[in-house]
Scaffold this active site. Structure first.
Site, PDB file in Angstrom:
ATOM      1  N   LYS A   1      -5.947   1.548  -3.231  1.00 44.26           N
ATOM      2  CA  LYS A   1      -5.065   0.990  -2.194  1.00 44.26           C
ATOM      3  C   LYS A   1      -5.787   0.940  -0.839  1.00 44.26           C
ATOM      4  O   LYS A   1      -5.517   0.058  -0.022  1.00 44.26           O
ATOM      5  CB  LYS A   1      -3.777   1.801  -2.084  1.00 44.26           C
ATOM      6  CG  LYS A   1      -2.874   1.693  -3.305  1.00 44.26           C
ATOM      7  CD  LYS A   1      -2.247   0.313  -3.423  1.00 44.26           C
ATOM      8  CE  LYS A   1      -1.151   0.290  -4.484  1.00 44.26           C
ATOM      9  NZ  LYS A   1      -0.467  -1.009  -4.566  1.00 44.26           N
TER      10      LYS A   1
ATOM     11  N   TYR B   1      -5.903   6.274  -7.200  1.00 40.69           N
ATOM     12  CA  TYR B   1      -4.781   5.464  -6.684  1.00 40.69           C
ATOM     13  C   TYR B   1      -4.995   5.163  -5.208  1.00 40.69           C
ATOM     14  O   TYR B   1      -4.932   4.008  -4.778  1.00 40.69           O
ATOM     15  CB  TYR B   1      -3.473   6.225  -6.915  1.00 40.69           C
ATOM     16  CG  TYR B   1      -2.239   5.517  -6.396  1.00 40.69           C
ATOM     17  CD1 TYR B   1      -1.919   4.224  -6.824  1.00 40.69           C
ATOM     18  CD2 TYR B   1      -1.371   6.146  -5.501  1.00 40.69           C
ATOM     19  CE1 TYR B   1      -0.775   3.588  -6.357  1.00 40.69           C
ATOM     20  CE2 TYR B   1      -0.223   5.519  -5.037  1.00 40.69           C
ATOM     21  CZ  TYR B   1       0.061   4.234  -5.466  1.00 40.69           C
ATOM     22  OH  TYR B   1       1.201   3.595  -4.998  1.00 40.69           O
TER      23      TYR B   1
ATOM     24  N   SER C   1       0.837  -1.207   0.000  1.00 39.71           N
ATOM     25  CA  SER C   1       0.000   0.000   0.000  1.00 39.71           C
ATOM     26  C   SER C   1       0.873   1.258   0.000  1.00 39.71           C
ATOM     27  O   SER C   1       2.079   1.174  -0.242  1.00 39.71           O
ATOM     28  CB  SER C   1      -0.964  -0.023   1.190  1.00 39.71           C
ATOM     29  OG  SER C   1      -1.925   1.009   1.033  1.00 39.71           O
TER      30      SER C   1
HETATM   31  N1  LIG Z   1       7.426   3.831  -5.929  1.00 39.22           N
HETATM   32  C1  LIG Z   1       6.756   4.394  -4.941  1.00 39.22           C
HETATM   33  O1  LIG Z   1       7.006   5.550  -4.544  1.00 39.22           O
HETATM   34  C2  LIG Z   1       5.651   3.633  -4.238  1.00 39.22           C
HETATM   35  C3  LIG Z   1       5.111   4.183  -3.065  1.00 39.22           C
HETATM   36  C4  LIG Z   1       4.086   3.498  -2.425  1.00 39.22           C
HETATM   37  C5  LIG Z   1       3.635   2.292  -2.930  1.00 39.22           C
HETATM   38  N2  LIG Z   1       4.162   1.794  -4.077  1.00 39.22           N
HETATM   39  C6  LIG Z   1       3.629   0.514  -4.582  1.00 39.22           C
HETATM   40  O2  LIG Z   1       4.694  -0.387  -4.780  1.00 39.22           O
HETATM   41  C7  LIG Z   1       4.335  -1.323  -5.790  1.00 39.22           C
HETATM   42  C8  LIG Z   1       5.475  -1.438  -6.799  1.00 39.22           C
HETATM   43  O3  LIG Z   1       5.648  -0.187  -7.406  1.00 39.22           O
HETATM   44  P1  LIG Z   1       7.013   0.293  -8.070  1.00 39.22           P
HETATM   45  O4  LIG Z   1       7.244   1.673  -7.609  1.00 39.22           O
HETATM   46  O5  LIG Z   1       8.085  -0.723  -7.905  1.00 39.22           O
HETATM   47  O6  LIG Z   1       6.523   0.395  -9.594  1.00 39.22           O
HETATM   48  P2  LIG Z   1       7.185  -0.059 -10.965  1.00 39.22           P
HETATM   49  O7  LIG Z   1       8.650   0.136 -10.973  1.00 39.22           O
HETATM   50  O8  LIG Z   1       6.344   0.598 -12.009  1.00 39.22           O
HETATM   51  O9  LIG Z   1       6.931  -1.641 -10.984  1.00 39.22           O
HETATM   52  C9  LIG Z   1       5.671  -2.197 -11.181  1.00 39.22           C
HETATM   53  C10 LIG Z   1       5.888  -3.637 -11.595  1.00 39.22           C
HETATM   54  O10 LIG Z   1       4.600  -4.258 -11.733  1.00 39.22           O
HETATM   55  C11 LIG Z   1       4.516  -4.868 -13.014  1.00 39.22           C
HETATM   56  N3  LIG Z   1       3.119  -4.756 -13.429  1.00 39.22           N
HETATM   57  C12 LIG Z   1       2.398  -3.638 -13.620  1.00 39.22           C
HETATM   58  N4  LIG Z   1       1.154  -3.944 -14.031  1.00 39.22           N
HETATM   59  C13 LIG Z   1       1.099  -5.300 -14.080  1.00 39.22           C
HETATM   60  C14 LIG Z   1       0.104  -6.221 -14.456  1.00 39.22           C
HETATM   61  N5  LIG Z   1      -1.113  -5.824 -14.856  1.00 39.22           N
HETATM   62  N6  LIG Z   1       0.384  -7.542 -14.385  1.00 39.22           N
HETATM   63  C15 LIG Z   1       1.602  -7.966 -13.997  1.00 39.22           C
HETATM   64  N7  LIG Z   1       2.586  -7.142 -13.625  1.00 39.22           N
HETATM   65  C16 LIG Z   1       2.345  -5.819 -13.688  1.00 39.22           C
HETATM   66  C17 LIG Z   1       5.489  -4.107 -13.915  1.00 39.22           C
HETATM   67  O11 LIG Z   1       6.010  -4.916 -14.954  1.00 39.22           O
HETATM   68  P3  LIG Z   1       5.345  -4.938 -16.434  1.00 39.22           P
HETATM   69  O12 LIG Z   1       5.238  -3.519 -16.862  1.00 39.22           O
HETATM   70  O13 LIG Z   1       6.292  -5.762 -17.252  1.00 39.22           O
HETATM   71  O14 LIG Z   1       4.026  -5.621 -16.255  1.00 39.22           O
HETATM   72  C18 LIG Z   1       6.599  -3.798 -12.915  1.00 39.22           C
HETATM   73  O15 LIG Z   1       7.479  -4.894 -12.803  1.00 39.22           O
HETATM   74  C19 LIG Z   1       3.012  -0.825  -6.390  1.00 39.22           C
HETATM   75  O16 LIG Z   1       1.932  -1.563  -5.836  1.00 39.22           O
HETATM   76  C20 LIG Z   1       2.946   0.623  -5.925  1.00 39.22           C
HETATM   77  O17 LIG Z   1       1.634   1.104  -5.814  1.00 39.22           O
HETATM   78  C21 LIG Z   1       5.163   2.423  -4.745  1.00 39.22           C
END
Ligand SMILES: NC(=O)c1ccc[n+]([C@@H]2O[C@H](COP(=O)([O-])OP(=O)(O)OC[C@H]3O[C@@H](n4cnc5c(N)ncnc54)[C@H](OP(=O)(O)O)[C@@H]3O)[C@@H](O)[C@H]2O)c1
Length: 232
Positions: free
Chosen positions: A146, A142, A128
């Site tokens: 979450k 978003y 989350s």
């Molecule tokens: N970065 C932040 O600041 C932050 C803060 C709070 C929470 N989060 C949460 O952390 C989690 C990971 O985020 P991240 O920052 O690491 O983002 P990211 O770098 O964009 O990574 C997202 C990953 O999910 C995969 N993905 C996206 N849609 C998908 C689908 N429909 N089916 C299968 N795989 C899918 C993408 O690969 P493909 O494109 O190849 O599918 C990618 O590997 C998310 O739930 C996000 O909401 C992130």
């Protein structure tokens, strides 16, 4: 342990997979595009988590390869920062498809494999965001998707306790990934100033708490979402 992590191609999912592989676990990962991790203990599935058939076929492969799962990390997610008035209906629905319904489907399909685990309390962990407690403007869809995941975590923890599968969440402040690369630095700075620890969260800050929340050391914790960085 045998751990399924969704969204392992980039960002937090990839870092978690590499960390858990380094700790000697077997990791099954998935994303829509091909793998970026090469490791003898890693198996990648090109699966879109919004496609229930793809989740089921991945689960069949896990059953054939390992016969069970010990932990599932629902990490795959998407974000879109926009005023709700300018967010098209399809974008809103897509957000819930990826961030909420895919988590729900993944939990339902993997519970059958988690029940085969010999761990005393196999774990589901959902990712989350601070956008929920902070009710950030521009992040209605978003944060709402979450928030639904956090409610899923609470309710599902009760419904799965009999098996006894634990369901927890980890709530993250901003982290440098593909997801946040288009957010202007000034906007990120404003968010960081709201944290008790006034620096950017890194993947090194995340891997330890995740490892704990899926390990037997946290075997009596369920229904909780643990926030990092001091955000309450
Ligand atoms: N970065 C932040 O600041 C932050 C803060 C709070 C929470 N989060 C949460 O952390 C989690 C990971 O985020 P991240 O920052 O690491 O983002 P990211 O770098 O964009 O990574 C997202 C990953 O999910 C995969 N993905 C996206 N849609 C998908 C689908 N429909 N089916 C299968 N795989 C899918 C993408 O690969 P493909 O494109 O190849 O599918 C990618 O590997 C998310 O739930 C996000 O909401 C992130």
């Amino acid at each position: 342990m045998i751990v399924l992590i969704t969204g392992t191609r980039t960002g937090i999912g990839r870092a978690l997979a590499e960390y858990l592989l380094g700790r000697g676990h077997q990791v099954v990962g998935c994303s829509r595009r091909p793998a970026t991790i090469e490791h003898p203990q890693y198996v990648h599935h090109a699966a879109d988590v919004t496609d229930v058939k793809a989740i089921k076929s991945m689960c069949r492969a896990i059953r054939a390869d390992h016969g069970r799962l010990d932990a599932v990390i629902n990490n795959a997610g998407t974000a879109s920062m926009n005023h709700f008035m300018t967010t098209p209906a399809e974008t809103s629905r897509r957000m819930f498809e990826v961030n909420f319904f895919a988590v729900l489907d993944c939990c339902r399909e993997t519970v059958k494999l988690l029940r085969k685990s010999e761990e005393p309390a196999p774990a589901i962990l959902n990712v989350s965001t601070v956008a929920v407690p902070w009710a950030l403007e521009g992040q209605l869809l978003y944060s709402a998707s979450k928030a639904a995941v956090e409610q899923l975590t609470r309710v599902m923890s009760k419904e799965l306790a009999q098996f006894p599968i634990r369901v927890n969440g980890i709530g993250l402040p901003p982290v440098h990934t593909v997801l946040t690369r288009s957010v202007p630095a000034e906007k990120i700075d404003v968010l960081i100033q709201r944290q008790a620890f006034k620096r950017m969260c890194t993947v090194e800050d995340i891997v330890g708490p995740v490892d704990f929340l899926i390990s037997r050391e946290s075997g009596f914790i369920t229904g909780e979402t643990l926030f990092l960085g001091g955000v309450h």
